[in-house]
Each structure stands twice: as C-alpha cells, then as structure tokens.
Design a protein around this motif. Structure first.
Motif, short mmCIF file in Angstrom:
data_model
loop_
_atom_site.label_atom_id
_atom_site.label_comp_id
_atom_site.label_asym_id
_atom_site.label_seq_id
_atom_site.Cartn_x
_atom_site.Cartn_y
_atom_site.Cartn_z
N LEU A 1 12.15 -4.36 -5.55
CA LEU A 1 12.59 -5.53 -4.79
C LEU A 1 11.65 -5.65 -3.61
N THR A 2 10.79 -6.68 -3.58
CA THR A 2 9.76 -6.75 -2.55
C THR A 2 9.76 -8.06 -1.76
N ASP A 3 9.50 -7.94 -0.49
CA ASP A 3 9.31 -9.11 0.36
C ASP A 3 8.00 -9.77 -0.04
N VAL A 4 7.85 -11.05 0.21
CA VAL A 4 6.61 -11.73 -0.15
C VAL A 4 5.59 -11.66 0.97
N ARG A 5 6.06 -11.72 2.23
CA ARG A 5 5.14 -11.67 3.36
C ARG A 5 5.21 -10.30 4.02
N MET A 6 4.09 -9.57 3.95
CA MET A 6 4.02 -8.25 4.57
C MET A 6 2.59 -8.00 5.03
N PRO A 7 2.41 -7.21 6.08
CA PRO A 7 1.05 -6.85 6.50
C PRO A 7 0.44 -5.85 5.52
N VAL A 8 -0.85 -5.65 5.62
CA VAL A 8 -1.62 -4.70 4.82
C VAL A 8 -1.74 -5.14 3.36
N MET A 9 -0.59 -5.31 2.67
CA MET A 9 -0.60 -5.74 1.27
C MET A 9 0.69 -6.51 1.00
N ASP A 10 0.58 -7.82 0.75
CA ASP A 10 1.78 -8.66 0.61
C ASP A 10 2.41 -8.55 -0.77
N GLY A 11 3.50 -9.31 -0.95
CA GLY A 11 4.26 -9.24 -2.19
C GLY A 11 3.51 -9.73 -3.42
N ILE A 12 2.61 -10.70 -3.24
CA ILE A 12 1.85 -11.23 -4.37
C ILE A 12 0.85 -10.19 -4.86
N ALA A 13 0.10 -9.60 -3.94
CA ALA A 13 -0.86 -8.56 -4.30
C ALA A 13 -0.14 -7.35 -4.88
N THR A 14 1.03 -7.06 -4.33
CA THR A 14 1.83 -5.94 -4.83
C THR A 14 2.27 -6.19 -6.26
N THR A 15 2.74 -7.41 -6.52
CA THR A 15 3.17 -7.77 -7.87
C THR A 15 2.02 -7.65 -8.86
N LYS A 16 0.86 -8.15 -8.47
CA LYS A 16 -0.32 -8.08 -9.33
C LYS A 16 -0.66 -6.63 -9.67
N PHE A 17 -0.67 -5.77 -8.65
CA PHE A 17 -1.01 -4.36 -8.88
C PHE A 17 0.00 -3.68 -9.80
N VAL A 18 1.28 -3.88 -9.53
CA VAL A 18 2.32 -3.22 -10.32
C VAL A 18 2.26 -3.68 -11.77
N LYS A 19 2.12 -4.98 -11.99
CA LYS A 19 2.10 -5.50 -13.36
C LYS A 19 0.86 -5.06 -14.14
N GLU A 20 -0.23 -4.83 -13.44
CA GLU A 20 -1.45 -4.36 -14.11
C GLU A 20 -1.39 -2.88 -14.43
N ASN A 21 -0.70 -2.12 -13.57
CA ASN A 21 -0.69 -0.66 -13.72
C ASN A 21 0.62 -0.08 -14.22
N LYS A 68 0.83 -1.20 0.00
CA LYS A 68 0.00 0.00 0.00
C LYS A 68 0.87 1.26 0.00
N GLU A 69 1.93 1.23 0.79
CA GLU A 69 2.86 2.36 0.83
C GLU A 69 3.56 2.52 -0.53
N LEU A 70 3.87 1.38 -1.15
CA LEU A 70 4.52 1.42 -2.46
C LEU A 70 3.62 2.11 -3.49
N ILE A 71 2.32 1.81 -3.45
CA ILE A 71 1.39 2.41 -4.40
C ILE A 71 1.45 3.93 -4.32
N GLU A 72 1.54 4.46 -3.10
CA GLU A 72 1.64 5.91 -2.93
C GLU A 72 2.96 6.43 -3.49
N LEU A 73 4.04 5.66 -3.28
CA LEU A 73 5.35 6.07 -3.81
C LEU A 73 5.36 6.14 -5.33
N LEU A 74 4.67 5.19 -5.94
CA LEU A 74 4.68 5.10 -7.40
C LEU A 74 3.95 6.28 -8.06
N LYS A 75 3.21 7.05 -7.26
CA LYS A 75 2.54 8.23 -7.81
C LYS A 75 3.54 9.35 -8.09
N LYS A 76 4.71 9.25 -7.43
CA LYS A 76 5.71 10.32 -7.60
C LYS A 76 7.09 9.81 -7.99
#
Length: 216
Positions: A52-72, A37-45
């Motif tokens: 380089l992302t960890d796979v296990r994280m609270p709020v939004m893990d590495g798999i969901a992060t990968t999916k979001f980044v690759k789609e957007n 989730k924090e990454l998404i905000e960073l990517l706006k600027k």
C-alpha cells in the motif's frame, strides 16, 4: 493471512493505516517505509502479498515504486493511495501496473476491500477515480473522432482520379507503376501526387501513407 507493507513519507499516515488494518484479522502489516528506496531494501528480506503506497513521496515516489516492484516482483500487488486532485498520476500508475487506486480519506472497509480485491486479481478504483479515468478516456476518444473528421473533410477535396492515385500510393507503387496502371504519363502522376500532398496537408509520401491508414 495477507502480509502487507505500507509506504508513506508521513509517519502519522502509516500509523493510521496500521491501526485501521489491525481491525482485520486476515491482514498482517509486516513492514513500513517512508519512500520507494526504503521499500526496495525491505523487499530484500520481506515477502509481502500487497504493498500500500502513497503516490507522492521524496527520494522515490509511488509511480517509480510501482514500476520497480512490477518489474522485479510481479506477483506482489500494488495499491496506490492518492488524493482527489492527483489525477495526473492515475494513468501513469495504471500503465506501470498498479492493482488499485484508493483515496487517502477512504474508510477502513474500502481499504480492506481494495486489498482483497487486488489479491483476487481484479483492479479496484475508487468511484471518484473511475470517474476521472472515464472522462479522460472520453476526451481521448473525442480527440480521435475530431482528427478522423478532419481527415474525412480533407479526403473529400480529392477528385476521383486523385483518390485512385492515392490508393495506388498506399500499396507502395512507384510513379512509373501507377502511370502504367492508369495509362497516363509518369509526369501526369507526379502532378497528381503533388496535388494530393497539398490538399491533404502532408509533406511526403511517408506522411501521406500514415495519413491514409485506416481511411480506405
């Protein structure tokens, strides 16, 4: 210069990675986040080349992060950091478009090499991760082989006439059309169909067609 963002919920891990990557003059860490989730905000600027992302994280893990980044942001490369016992995430990460998997205890050379390999358009998997992928794929192939062997065994229980009727059923013909083609009564064909369904352990014509796919 390769611009990179590090995503990990542990600050000590992020600091360690930044220290390792600072040894290479071609890599510039332009930001860090503790979850997707924090990454998404960073990517706006920020516009990184690699994440380089960890796979296990609270709020939004590495798999969901990968999916979001690759789609957007499909041009951004994603490398997932994992531990040896997190193989349940490997296939899901690859399915979402991860460009590499490396173990958290990898040395600086391997981490830097994975970043450069991903930028070059190739997928880099740690040898231990590759071994897990190969074993899993072999397991899937073995399962398919066993299923086909069972199908073959059941098919062999059909008589030549029943096989002939089954092939007509595969082509979508009605009982009436099959009876005319084989010069028997429609009632006889109905009996054949019932026996075929029973022998092949399926409940309907639809299931029969699915069963017979690729078998003839």
């Amino acid at each position: 210069m390769i611009n990179l963002i590090i995503v990990d919920d542990q600050e000590i891990v992020r600091e360690g990675l930044k220290m390792i990557l600072s040894l290479n003059e071609e890599i510039n860490c332009i930001g860090e986040a503790s979850n997707g989730k924090e990454l998404i905000e960073l990517l706006k600027k920020l516009s990184p080349d690699v994440i380089l992302t960890d796979v296990r994280m609270p709020v939004m893990d590495g798999i969901a992060t990968t999916k979001f980044v690759k789609e957007n942001y499909p041009h951004i490369k994603i490398i997932i950091l994992t531990t040896f016992n997190e193989d349940e995430y490997i296939f899901e990460g690859l399915k979402q478009g991860a460009d590499g998997y490396i173990l958290k205890d990898s040395g600086s050379k391997e981490i830097i090499n994975s970043i450069k390999t991903a930028l070059g358009g190739s997928i880099l998997l740690n040898p231990k991760v590759t071994e897990k992928v190969v074993k899993a794929l072999n397991g899937i192939n073995s399962q398919k082989t066993n299923q086909n062997e069972e199908k073959d065994r059941l098919l062999k229980t059909l008589t030549p006439r029943e096989l002939e009727v089954a092939k007509h059923l595969m082509s979508g013909k009605s009982n009436k059309a099959i009876s005319e083609a084989l010069f028997v009564t429609e009632g006889t064909i109905k009996n054949y169909v019932s026996k075929i369904l029973e022998k092949l352990q399926v409940n309907s014509r639809t299931e029969l067609v699915v069963f017979l796919q690729d078998m003839f």
